[in-house]
Design a protein around this motif. Structure first.
Motif, PDB file in Angstrom:
ATOM      1  N   LYS A 157       6.340 -17.777 -77.776  1.00 18.07           N
ATOM      2  CA  LYS A 157       6.364 -17.579 -79.226  1.00 18.07           C
ATOM      3  C   LYS A 157       6.982 -16.236 -79.612  1.00 18.07           C
ATOM      4  O   LYS A 157       7.678 -16.119 -80.603  1.00 18.07           O
ATOM      5  CB  LYS A 157       4.941 -17.677 -79.803  1.00 18.07           C
ATOM      6  N   SER A 158       6.685 -15.184 -78.839  1.00 24.85           N
ATOM      7  CA  SER A 158       7.191 -13.848 -79.167  1.00 24.85           C
ATOM      8  C   SER A 158       7.045 -12.948 -77.944  1.00 24.85           C
ATOM      9  O   SER A 158       6.539 -13.371 -76.908  1.00 24.85           O
ATOM     10  CB  SER A 158       6.418 -13.252 -80.351  1.00 24.85           C
ATOM     11  N   GLY A 159       7.473 -11.694 -78.104  1.00 26.76           N
ATOM     12  CA  GLY A 159       7.313 -10.724 -77.017  1.00 26.76           C
ATOM     13  C   GLY A 159       8.548 -10.604 -76.150  1.00 26.76           C
ATOM     14  O   GLY A 159       9.536 -11.322 -76.324  1.00 26.76           O
ATOM     15  N   VAL A 160       8.481  -9.681 -75.187  1.00 32.21           N
ATOM     16  CA  VAL A 160       9.590  -9.403 -74.272  1.00 32.21           C
ATOM     17  C   VAL A 160       9.231  -9.922 -72.891  1.00 32.21           C
ATOM     18  O   VAL A 160       8.118  -9.714 -72.412  1.00 32.21           O
ATOM     19  CB  VAL A 160       9.871  -7.881 -74.214  1.00 32.21           C
ATOM     20  N   LEU A 161      10.170 -10.600 -72.243  1.00 36.34           N
ATOM     21  CA  LEU A 161       9.977 -11.061 -70.869  1.00 36.34           C
ATOM     22  C   LEU A 161      10.772 -10.161 -69.936  1.00 36.34           C
ATOM     23  O   LEU A 161      11.907  -9.787 -70.250  1.00 36.34           O
ATOM     24  CB  LEU A 161      10.452 -12.511 -70.707  1.00 36.34           C
ATOM     25  N   SER A 162      10.190  -9.811 -68.793  1.00 33.21           N
ATOM     26  CA  SER A 162      10.867  -8.906 -67.852  1.00 33.21           C
ATOM     27  C   SER A 162      10.720  -9.411 -66.423  1.00 33.21           C
ATOM     28  O   SER A 162       9.797 -10.149 -66.098  1.00 33.21           O
ATOM     29  CB  SER A 162      10.276  -7.493 -67.938  1.00 33.21           C
ATOM     30  N   ARG A 163      11.657  -8.977 -65.594  1.00 30.61           N
ATOM     31  CA  ARG A 163      11.537  -9.231 -64.156  1.00 30.61           C
ATOM     32  C   ARG A 163      12.303  -8.158 -63.391  1.00 30.61           C
ATOM     33  O   ARG A 163      13.240  -7.553 -63.927  1.00 30.61           O
ATOM     34  CB  ARG A 163      12.047 -10.624 -63.785  1.00 30.61           C
ATOM     35  N   ASP A 177      21.458  -2.281 -53.474  1.00 32.66           N
ATOM     36  CA  ASP A 177      20.252  -1.652 -52.926  1.00 32.66           C
ATOM     37  C   ASP A 177      19.343  -1.113 -54.035  1.00 32.66           C
ATOM     38  O   ASP A 177      18.404  -0.368 -53.776  1.00 32.66           O
ATOM     39  CB  ASP A 177      20.632  -0.522 -51.955  1.00 32.66           C
ATOM     40  N   LYS A 178      19.629  -1.506 -55.285  1.00 31.72           N
ATOM     41  CA  LYS A 178      18.839  -0.997 -56.424  1.00 31.72           C
ATOM     42  C   LYS A 178      17.825  -2.031 -56.900  1.00 31.72           C
ATOM     43  O   LYS A 178      18.124  -3.228 -56.968  1.00 31.72           O
ATOM     44  CB  LYS A 178      19.763  -0.665 -57.611  1.00 31.72           C
ATOM     45  N   ASP A 179      16.636  -1.550 -57.247  1.00 36.60           N
ATOM     46  CA  ASP A 179      15.674  -2.376 -57.970  1.00 36.60           C
ATOM     47  C   ASP A 179      15.955  -2.197 -59.460  1.00 36.60           C
ATOM     48  O   ASP A 179      15.917  -1.075 -59.979  1.00 36.60           O
ATOM     49  CB  ASP A 179      14.236  -1.943 -57.662  1.00 36.60           C
ATOM     50  N   VAL A 180      16.252  -3.287 -60.136  1.00 33.57           N
ATOM     51  CA  VAL A 180      16.637  -3.232 -61.550  1.00 33.57           C
ATOM     52  C   VAL A 180      15.666  -4.069 -62.373  1.00 33.57           C
ATOM     53  O   VAL A 180      15.374  -5.216 -62.032  1.00 33.57           O
ATOM     54  CB  VAL A 180      18.082  -3.766 -61.733  1.00 33.57           C
ATOM     55  N   GLU A 181      15.129  -3.484 -63.439  1.00 33.92           N
ATOM     56  CA  GLU A 181      14.267  -4.249 -64.340  1.00 33.92           C
ATOM     57  C   GLU A 181      15.123  -4.834 -65.460  1.00 33.92           C
ATOM     58  O   GLU A 181      15.827  -4.107 -66.170  1.00 33.92           O
ATOM     59  CB  GLU A 181      13.168  -3.373 -64.944  1.00 33.92           C
ATOM     60  N   VAL A 182      15.068  -6.159 -65.602  1.00 32.17           N
ATOM     61  CA  VAL A 182      15.823  -6.861 -66.643  1.00 32.17           C
ATOM     62  C   VAL A 182      14.830  -7.432 -67.644  1.00 32.17           C
ATOM     63  O   VAL A 182      13.859  -8.088 -67.252  1.00 32.17           O
ATOM     64  CB  VAL A 182      16.665  -8.016 -66.050  1.00 32.17           C
ATOM     65  N   SER A 183      15.086  -7.190 -68.930  1.00 30.22           N
ATOM     66  CA  SER A 183      14.206  -7.706 -69.983  1.00 30.22           C
ATOM     67  C   SER A 183      15.015  -8.515 -70.986  1.00 30.22           C
ATOM     68  O   SER A 183      16.206  -8.255 -71.201  1.00 30.22           O
ATOM     69  CB  SER A 183      13.497  -6.558 -70.709  1.00 30.22           C
ATOM     70  N   VAL A 184      14.344  -9.495 -71.602  1.00 29.37           N
ATOM     71  CA  VAL A 184      14.994 -10.299 -72.629  1.00 29.37           C
ATOM     72  C   VAL A 184      14.048 -10.444 -73.819  1.00 29.37           C
ATOM     73  O   VAL A 184      12.836 -10.610 -73.642  1.00 29.37           O
ATOM     74  CB  VAL A 184      15.430 -11.677 -72.078  1.00 29.37           C
ATOM     75  N   PHE A 238      19.387  -8.585 -74.208  1.00 33.59           N
ATOM     76  CA  PHE A 238      19.089  -8.232 -72.811  1.00 33.59           C
ATOM     77  C   PHE A 238      19.177  -6.719 -72.663  1.00 33.59           C
ATOM     78  O   PHE A 238      20.120  -6.091 -73.159  1.00 33.59           O
ATOM     79  CB  PHE A 238      20.100  -8.887 -71.861  1.00 33.59           C
ATOM     80  N   THR A 239      18.202  -6.142 -71.991  1.00 29.35           N
ATOM     81  CA  THR A 239      18.252  -4.716 -71.633  1.00 29.35           C
ATOM     82  C   THR A 239      17.914  -4.594 -70.155  1.00 29.35           C
ATOM     83  O   THR A 239      17.186  -5.438 -69.604  1.00 29.35           O
ATOM     84  CB  THR A 239      17.254  -3.883 -72.467  1.00 29.35           C
TER      85      THR A 239
END
Length: 411
Positions: free
Chosen positions: A118-124, A130-137, A151-152
């Motif tokens: 319904k709302s909010g930001v999803l991240s993974r 070799d980088k850990d990257v956080e992706v949010s939508v 997307f950020t």
């Protein structure tokens, strides 16, 4: 030109058993079958011999778009799986620019399992090199054919790298299987290079470097256009008459060199695939507009009304009829006055029986779904003989749809 709006889509149905839909390509691209329809006479060959059936000195035009890994998955804290399917860039709107962004961008997307989000930001967290990257939508609201999504991400990597790391190649839904590693190669043409499509221009899947060399050896010239294929290419016609079917917008790019080559060949070409057809025929109407008003910008010259080719008002101010060369020269004149060698615009053109082709005189294409706009396009070229072509293909074990066999249609 006849107005096709009242065509009944039921007249473009045919029986297609599931076993005739090719779930995978043949092991060698150019070993697929080739049906030849030549002015009413039907025969068949192997695709690697395509050059022998084309005219020396003619021009072959193909779509160089590349399929992106447009399907992304995120999980809510509840565990619900949300699918985000990229449709078209929003900010920045330019395809090349959006893939190079390094912090945030916005796309128009389809969202699967939307009722659970319904709302909010999803991240993974994903691994890019070799980088850990956080992706949010984040969902910003509705926009045209889908939802506007922002997307950020962290890590200073490009959005292109994000998709390579986590995106999934979207194969057609009618294959009824999951994307496999092999699809990353087999569902791209050998000449694909401009990222942006969510479906392959499948007529081009049969070409190999050897076939392209043979085409050249037979004295046939080549030129490229770009049309980024949208998800709407699989959208069935659900209305009884095609007047009720809305075509999707697709973005096109054409270089000066391609337009000059088409003019040099008398404004007539062999198109590889329906996407090339829609691009080339849209150029004619863009040229007509520019003949009437040379000061249009790229947004204003877009073929934004799918019925434009069938409207009498289209031809007002252009002496009713213009040749393809005249229309194309108007585009070159616009390029000159705007100091550019590239045309970037969009099209929603629908090509159906009643349409008169202006630039395309021959077509290389696969076998399309029943009751589809692509079948209407084929019928606009060869008339009711499409029934004979498809009956022949079914009777002679041709494979259908994206990974299926090919045809060369000469009206």
């Amino acid at each position: 030109m006849t107005d096709p709006r009242h065509i009944k889509i039921q007249d473009y149905d045919y029986p297609l058993p599931d076993e005739r839909i090719a779930k995978y390509p043949v092991s060698k691209r150019d070993e697929s079958k080739l049906l030849i329809y030549n002015k009413g006479v039907i025969s068949h060959d192997v695709f690697k011999n395509i050059a022998e059936h084309l005219t020396p000195g003619s021009l072959l035009v193909y779509n160089n778009t590349k399929v992106i890994q447009a399907r992304m998955h995120f999980h809510k804290e509840t565990g619900a799986l949300i699918e985000v399917f990229l449709l078209e860039p929003y900010a920045p709107r330019d395809y090349e620019q959006i893939f190079q962004t390094r912090q945030e961008c916005e796309w128009v997307c389809l969202v699967g399992n939307l009722k659970k989000w319904k709302s909010g930001v999803l991240s993974r967290i994903i691994k890019v090199g070799d980088k850990d990257v956080e992706v949010s939508v984040e969902r910003l609201g509705e926009e045209s054919t889908g939802h506007l999504m922002r997307f950020t991400w962290s890590g200073g990597v490009s959005f292109s790298e994000i998709l390579e790391a986590v995106g999934e190649l979207p194969i057609p839904p009618y294959l009824n299987r999951k994307t496999e590693e092999s699809d990353k190669t087999t569902y791209q043409t050998v000449y694909s290079k401009i990222k942006g499509s969510v479906a392959a221009p499948t007529a081009g899947l049969h070409f190999t470097d050897a076939v392209l060399a043979d085409v050249e050896a037979h004295g046939i010239e080549r030129a490229e256009v770009t049309l980024h294929v949208g998800a709407g290419t699989f959208k069935p016609v659900k209305s009884e008459e095609i007047e009720g079917h809305e075509m999707h917008r697709e973005y096109i790019t054409v270089h000066r060199s391609t337009i000059e080559k088409i003019i040099a060949h008398g404004g007539r070409v062999t198109a590889v695939g329906t996407t090339s057809v829609r691009t080339l025929e849209s150029l004619y109407y863009i040229g007509l507009r520019l003949m009437h008003n040379p000061d249009l910008d790229e947004e204003q010259m877009a073929v934004s009304d799918q019925w434009e080719p069938y409207e009498e008002s289209t031809f007002v101010g252009c002496d009713s009829v213009a040749t393809s060369e005249e229309a194309l020269r108007a585009i070159l004149a616009w390029m000159d006055s705007n100091h550019t060698n590239i045309l970037n615009t969009s099209t929603k053109i629908i090509i159906a029986p009643g349409y008169r082709y202006h630039i395309v005189e021959k077509l290389i294409t696969n076998f399309h779904q029943p009751k589809s706009t692509l079948l209407l396009l084929v019928s606009a070229l060869i008339g009711d003989d499409w029934h004979r072509v498809y009956d022949y293909a079914l009777a002679n074990d041709f494979r259908f749809l994206s990974y299926g066999d090919s045809s060369l249609l000469i009206p």
